[in-house]
Design a protein around this motif. Structure first.
Motif, PDB file in Angstrom:
ATOM      1  N   ARG A   1       0.811  -1.215   0.000  1.00 36.69           N
ATOM      2  CA  ARG A   1       0.000   0.000   0.000  1.00 36.69           C
ATOM      3  C   ARG A   1       0.843   1.264   0.000  1.00 36.69           C
ATOM      4  NH1 ARG A   1      -5.064  -0.461   3.039  1.00 36.69           N
ATOM      5  NH2 ARG A   1      -5.772  -2.595   2.842  1.00 36.69           N
ATOM      6  N   MET A   2       2.162   1.108   0.064  1.00 38.62           N
ATOM      7  CA  MET A   2       3.006   2.295   0.097  1.00 38.62           C
ATOM      8  C   MET A   2       3.662   2.513  -1.261  1.00 38.62           C
ATOM      9  SD  MET A   2       4.710   1.647   3.804  1.00 38.62           S
ATOM     10  CE  MET A   2       5.730   3.101   3.967  1.00 38.62           C
ATOM     11  N   THR A   3       3.799   3.781  -1.638  1.00 36.57           N
ATOM     12  CA  THR A   3       4.507   4.065  -2.886  1.00 36.57           C
ATOM     13  C   THR A   3       5.998   3.835  -2.653  1.00 36.57           C
ATOM     14  OG1 THR A   3       4.856   6.364  -2.303  1.00 36.57           O
ATOM     15  CG2 THR A   3       2.851   5.857  -3.552  1.00 36.57           C
ATOM     16  N   VAL A   4       6.730   3.750  -3.758  1.00 37.69           N
ATOM     17  CA  VAL A   4       8.171   3.539  -3.675  1.00 37.69           C
ATOM     18  C   VAL A   4       8.803   4.653  -2.838  1.00 37.69           C
ATOM     19  CG1 VAL A   4      10.276   3.553  -5.052  1.00 37.69           C
ATOM     20  CG2 VAL A   4       8.275   2.280  -5.834  1.00 37.69           C
ATOM     21  N   ARG A   5       8.322   5.868  -3.066  1.00 38.68           N
ATOM     22  CA  ARG A   5       8.883   6.994  -2.330  1.00 38.68           C
ATOM     23  C   ARG A   5       8.637   6.837  -0.832  1.00 38.68           C
ATOM     24  NH1 ARG A   5       7.021  12.861  -3.198  1.00 38.68           N
ATOM     25  NH2 ARG A   5       7.541  13.838  -1.214  1.00 38.68           N
ATOM     26  N   ALA A   6       7.404   6.460  -0.466  1.00 36.99           N
ATOM     27  CA  ALA A   6       7.089   6.315   0.952  1.00 36.99           C
ATOM     28  C   ALA A   6       7.885   5.176   1.578  1.00 36.99           C
ATOM     29  CB  ALA A   6       5.591   6.064   1.124  1.00 36.99           C
ATOM     30  N   LEU A   7       8.072   4.108   0.797  1.00 40.08           N
ATOM     31  CA  LEU A   7       8.821   2.963   1.302  1.00 40.08           C
ATOM     32  C   LEU A   7      10.267   3.343   1.615  1.00 40.08           C
ATOM     33  CD1 LEU A   7       7.558   0.196  -1.124  1.00 40.08           C
ATOM     34  CD2 LEU A   7       7.465   0.051   1.360  1.00 40.08           C
ATOM     35  N   ILE A   8      10.868   4.071   0.676  1.00 41.58           N
ATOM     36  CA  ILE A   8      12.290   4.395   0.857  1.00 41.58           C
ATOM     37  C   ILE A   8      12.450   5.493   1.906  1.00 41.58           C
ATOM     38  CG2 ILE A   8      14.397   5.156  -0.329  1.00 41.58           C
ATOM     39  CD1 ILE A   8      13.280   3.921  -2.886  1.00 41.58           C
ATOM     40  N   GLY A  21      16.585  15.026   8.064  1.00 37.54           N
ATOM     41  CA  GLY A  21      16.350  15.930   6.954  1.00 37.54           C
ATOM     42  C   GLY A  21      14.956  16.529   6.915  1.00 37.54           C
ATOM     43  N   SER A  22      14.858  17.623   6.159  1.00 36.33           N
ATOM     44  CA  SER A  22      13.559  18.238   5.914  1.00 36.33           C
ATOM     45  C   SER A  22      12.872  17.449   4.812  1.00 36.33           C
ATOM     46  CB  SER A  22      13.754  19.681   5.454  1.00 36.33           C
ATOM     47  OG  SER A  22      14.423  19.675   4.208  1.00 36.33           O
ATOM     48  N   ALA A  23      11.601  17.774   4.554  1.00 32.44           N
ATOM     49  CA  ALA A  23      10.850  17.041   3.544  1.00 32.44           C
ATOM     50  C   ALA A  23      11.585  17.084   2.205  1.00 32.44           C
ATOM     51  CB  ALA A  23       9.451  17.622   3.406  1.00 32.44           C
ATOM     52  N   ARG A  24      12.121  18.250   1.855  1.00 32.69           N
ATOM     53  CA  ARG A  24      12.785  18.371   0.568  1.00 32.69           C
ATOM     54  C   ARG A  24      14.087  17.552   0.545  1.00 32.69           C
ATOM     55  NH1 ARG A  24      13.519  24.027  -2.310  1.00 32.69           N
ATOM     56  NH2 ARG A  24      11.268  23.735  -2.198  1.00 32.69           N
ATOM     57  N   GLU A  25      14.850  17.655   1.626  1.00 31.08           N
ATOM     58  CA  GLU A  25      16.103  16.889   1.693  1.00 31.08           C
ATOM     59  C   GLU A  25      15.825  15.387   1.605  1.00 31.08           C
ATOM     60  OE1 GLU A  25      18.453  20.067   4.539  1.00 31.08           O
ATOM     61  OE2 GLU A  25      17.704  18.188   5.393  1.00 31.08           O
ATOM     62  N   ARG A  26      14.729  14.989   2.252  1.00 35.11           N
ATOM     63  CA  ARG A  26      14.399  13.561   2.235  1.00 35.11           C
ATOM     64  C   ARG A  26      14.144  13.074   0.813  1.00 35.11           C
ATOM     65  NH1 ARG A  26      11.226  14.463   7.088  1.00 35.11           N
ATOM     66  NH2 ARG A  26       9.312  14.367   5.864  1.00 35.11           N
ATOM     67  N   VAL A  27      13.392  13.859   0.041  1.00 37.05           N
ATOM     68  CA  VAL A  27      13.122  13.457  -1.336  1.00 37.05           C
ATOM     69  C   VAL A  27      14.435  13.362  -2.118  1.00 37.05           C
ATOM     70  CG1 VAL A  27      11.958  14.044  -3.496  1.00 37.05           C
ATOM     71  CG2 VAL A  27      10.804  14.378  -1.315  1.00 37.05           C
ATOM     72  N   ASP A  28      15.315  14.341  -1.900  1.00 39.57           N
ATOM     73  CA  ASP A  28      16.610  14.282  -2.584  1.00 39.57           C
ATOM     74  C   ASP A  28      17.345  13.000  -2.247  1.00 39.57           C
ATOM     75  OD1 ASP A  28      16.207  16.661  -3.790  1.00 39.57           O
ATOM     76  OD2 ASP A  28      17.422  17.844  -2.381  1.00 39.57           O
ATOM     77  N   ARG A  29      17.323  12.659  -0.963  1.00 44.32           N
ATOM     78  CA  ARG A  29      18.049  11.449  -0.546  1.00 44.32           C
ATOM     79  C   ARG A  29      17.390  10.200  -1.111  1.00 44.32           C
ATOM     80  NH1 ARG A  29      20.033  12.396   5.645  1.00 44.32           N
ATOM     81  NH2 ARG A  29      20.912  10.345   5.342  1.00 44.32           N
ATOM     82  N   VAL A  30      16.057  10.210  -1.171  1.00 42.48           N
ATOM     83  CA  VAL A  30      15.339   9.061  -1.752  1.00 42.48           C
ATOM     84  C   VAL A  30      15.752   8.899  -3.214  1.00 42.48           C
ATOM     85  CG1 VAL A  30      13.070   8.229  -2.495  1.00 42.48           C
ATOM     86  CG2 VAL A  30      13.381   9.129  -0.180  1.00 42.48           C
ATOM     87  N   VAL A  31      15.749  10.011  -3.952  1.00 44.56           N
ATOM     88  CA  VAL A  31      16.089   9.939  -5.372  1.00 44.56           C
ATOM     89  C   VAL A  31      17.531   9.481  -5.551  1.00 44.56           C
ATOM     90  CG1 VAL A  31      16.405  11.305  -7.480  1.00 44.56           C
ATOM     91  CG2 VAL A  31      14.355  11.610  -6.071  1.00 44.56           C
ATOM     92  N   ARG A  32      18.406   9.977  -4.688  1.00 37.53           N
ATOM     93  CA  ARG A  32      19.813   9.569  -4.799  1.00 37.53           C
ATOM     94  C   ARG A  32      19.967   8.058  -4.556  1.00 37.53           C
ATOM     95  NH1 ARG A  32      23.298  12.241  -0.739  1.00 37.53           N
ATOM     96  NH2 ARG A  32      21.558  13.689  -0.663  1.00 37.53           N
TER      97      ARG A  32
END
Lengths: 376, 356
Positions: B109-116, B126-137
């Motif tokens: 039920r979780m998206t890839v982003r939420a899982l990572i 990290g902040s929300a934005r930093e977290r997304v950066d780290r997820v993408v990395r």
């Protein structure tokens, strides 16, 4: 040294009637998402007393082929075309069209089956002895006592320890290896001429797998039963089978005697599979060879040769092959995405479904290929 | 030689067996019983053995996903078993795990982003934005494209799901990964891709691995050192090269010989072991392998074999100890003798009763 015949033949040579001959089998599943051809034109044959290995990755159609032979394909799947000729007792039956009542006497009688997970294929509420006896009673006109005696005899045959005691035990009381022995005992209880074993050792540990494979080949030698062994493990096939068929995306892509296939693989997919396994001693020679991409889903099978999007040798008109390399297409040659390559003979008994099997250069062993880094 | 990152000493993990109305403990499943090893930073220890030998429990005990009942586990000098609360959580950021089944280990039920991202949120990084950066990395490192961010696990193949599981572990920038059968559920042509990825990540990020698998050839390819487990114990441990060239323990030899191979030149004479692995709730006394060992002697039935150590090799076996002593510590001579002894003794089991 095997010499290549000057003119590759396009159909298998006529031999004396094989025990089982599958001809152009098509088995498809009709789902709301469309027709899914899990098996798409498979032809295979197996001689009496021999072992045929069918190898391939998940979704290649190897299990559906076996289920089609046993006519156990569940709805919405059905056999759409082809023949499954089973020659037994002087008559030849077409299992693809045989009426269900007649099929019932073949299934479990003249053709035995062994499945992967013995825990789920054995009934947990009946004793081992009852289950084997039931198989005997279904196919033989014998008394309950005789059927039970046969069950005991079979447990002794598969060398289960304490067979007399095991007869009255339930499946959960046995270990995985013991359960698989019971499955084999059940499959052999009616003296079948053919046993279809679908991943019989996949759920077992290697030392137990070794015991079961040893038992299967011993029983084959003793009883003369032909075996179709379906597996994803190339090593199991290499060590137990006489002949091998490699399946990819619903089709047989290569077929040959086992020794020939593993010494001189010719289809790029077979070569890739063999090279992808780490071989001992090549640890520091860099990364493993890989086949790029992934196995296509049946609803998205590519046109032409189904392996071409992943193939390092694919010749396409101007487009890129799976490896990113562009191989120029010689004049007059068909691009791999335009037509289905026929299964043709490249060496006696060695059949390959690839346009370029001859032009790939001299056949090499998987070890040489792995060392040379053909795929990268 | 740097100080080891992970040190395990006499690790013991027992699971109580409770019976009756009062749920009294009537016995113990001795899943892990006295396991010791260490892994240097940047190295990989392969742990092999059959199901039920305790290899998975070793991994989980180090991470404290199960509580060990005895022994010592040190991670970068910290006593893992003594940590509580915040300290334990901080440690866990540095030790991550990838499980076998990418179908079961990812919440559908979780998206890839939420899982990572989940680990980052739990650890408050990290902040929300930093977290997304780290997820993408992390996704890029494992070969997943940014487009996958808002998709669900069922949209991916097994190999890609395992990449998601690896990204999920990597996003916390750990030092140590427990890889528990990371490729066993994958198709053959995909296994090599994931193995290459794991090796590449280890080299790029300086990771340390405990690689748990029953696939002996993959373990050899990935590991610097390999330990073979049987019934809760390590029976043999050596550098990968030494273990595969000169196996000294009869169980290791039997295990190697049981693996079917496509290469006739590598085919060993098969040593078929009789019987099944005994229950870990009631392990045999003496050497735990003795009931199935073709070379078992009376001492093996009575005395637990001590460890015999060579520079690159350690083995728990009375017969191996004797052969090593006889050959003056020459492992290749001892290994050849043991292999010859086994070939002599391990006659194929004869049929007990043979009805026509």
């Amino acid at each position: 040294m095997i010499e290549r015949p000057p003119h590759p033949r396009l159909s298998p040579p006529p031999r004396h009637a094989p025990l089982l001959a599958i001809k152009n089998l098509v088995t498809a599943f009709h789902t709301p998402a469309g027709r899914i051809p899990a098996v798409d034109g498979v032809s295979l044959s197996i001689e009496r007393g021999r072992t045929l290995g069918i190898v391939g990755e998940s979704g290649c159609g190897k299990s559906v082929t076996a289920m089609s032979v046993l006519r156990l394909v569940a709805s919405p799947g059905r056999i759409e075309a082809g023949e499954i000729l089973f020659s037994s007792g002087g008559t030849t039956l077409d299992l693809a069209t045989l009426p269900e009542p007649a099929m019932r006497s073949v299934r479990g009688g003249r053709i035995g089956m062994i499945f992967q997970e013995p825990m789920t294929s054995l009934n947990p509420v009946f004793t081992v002895g009852d289950q084997i006896a039931e198989a005997v009673l279904l196919h033989r006109r014998v008394s309950r006592e005789a059927a039970r005696a046969r069950a005991l005899e079979m447990l002794q045959l598969v060398r289960l320890a304490d067979p007399r005691q095991r007869l009255d035990e339930y499946p959960h009381q046995l270990s995985g290896g013991m359960r698989q022995r019971v499955m084999i005992a059940m499959a052999l209880a009616c003296d079948p001429e053919l046993v279809i074993a679908d991943e019989p050792t996949t759920a077992l540990d290697v030392t137990i797998q070794a015991q079961i494979l040893e038992l299967l080949s011993e029983l084959r030698a003793r009883l003369g039963t032909a075996i179709v062994l379906i597996t994803h493990d190339l090593g199991v096939v290499a060590e137990t089978c006489d002949d091998v068929a490699v399946m990819y995306a619903g089709r047989v892509v290569e077929q040959a005697p086992a020794a020939e296939l593993f010494a001189r693989p010719r289809h790029p997919y077979t070569i890739g599979l063999l090279a992808a396994r780490p071989s001992p001693g090549m640890k520091h020679s860099g990364p493993l060879c890989t086949i790029p991409g992934m196995v296509p889903l049946p609803q998205h099978f590519p046109a032409g040769c189904r392996f071409h999007p992943r193939c390092a040798y694919a010749r396409l008109p101007g487009a890129e092959s799976g490896s990113g390399r562009v191989v120029p297409l010689p004049a007059g040659e068909l691009p791999c995405n335009a037509a289905v390559p026929p299964l043709h003979e490249v060496a006696p008994g060695h059949w390959v479904r690839c346009f370029h099997a001859e032009s790939l250069g001299p056949p090499r062993s998987a070890q040489e290929i792995a060392a040379g880094g053909l795929f990268s | 030689m740097t100080a080891p990152l992970v040190e395990v000493e006499q690790l013991q993990t027992y699971f109580p067996i409770r019976r009756g109305l009062l749920r009294r403990v009537v016995g113990n499943v001795q899943a892990v019983d006295g396991v010791s090893f260490s892994i240097a930073r940047g190295k990989t220890l392969g742990l092999v053995g059959e199901s039920g030998c305790g290899k998975t429990t070793v991994g989980r005990s180090i991470l404290r996903l199960v509580e060990p009942t005895g022994g010592r586990v040190a991670f970068d000098g910290l006593a893992v078993r003594d940590l509580r609360g915040r300290d334990l959580r901080n440690l866990r950021r540095r030790m991550q795990v990838v499980f076998q089944d990418p179908y079961g280990s990812l919440n559908p039920r979780m998206t890839v982003r939420a899982l990572i991202e989940e680990g980052l949120i739990i650890h408050g990084l990290g902040s929300a934005r930093e977290r997304v950066d780290r997820v993408v990395r992390a996704m890029e490192r494992t070969g997943l494209s940014r487009q996958a961010l808002e998709r669900y696990p069922h949209e991916f193949s097994g190999g890609q799901r395992q990449r998601i599981a690896i990204a999920r572990a990597l996003v916390l920038e750990p030092d140590f990964l427990v890889l528990d059968e990371p490729i066993s559920a994958l198709d053959l042509s995909i296994q090599a891709q994931v193995v290459n990825l794991l090796i590449e990540l280890r080299e790029q990020l300086g990771l340390t691995y405990l690689f748990i698998s029953h696939d002996l050839s993959v373990v050899e390819h990935v590991s610097d050192e390999v330990a073979v487990m049987y019934l809760g114990r390590i029976v043999e441990r050596a550098t990968a090269a030494a273990l595969y060239a000169q196996p000294l323990h009869p169980y290791t030899l039997a295990l190697f010989s049981a693996v079917p191979t496509v290469d006739p030149a590598r085919r060993r004479r098969r040593i078929v072991l009789v019987g099944d692995v005994p229950s870990p709730s009631n392990p045999p006394r003496g050497c735990r392998f003795h009931p199935r060992c073709p070379l078992a002697e009376s001492v093996c039935r009575e005395v637990d074999p001590p460890m015999v150590s060579l520079p690159e090799h350690a083995v728990h076996c009375h017969v191996a100890a004797r052969e090593l002593a006889r050959s003056g510590g020459n492992a290749s001579v001892a290994a050849a003798t043991i292999a010859a002894l086994l070939a002599d003794r391990a006659t194929p089991p004869t049929a007990t009763l043979s009805p026509g």
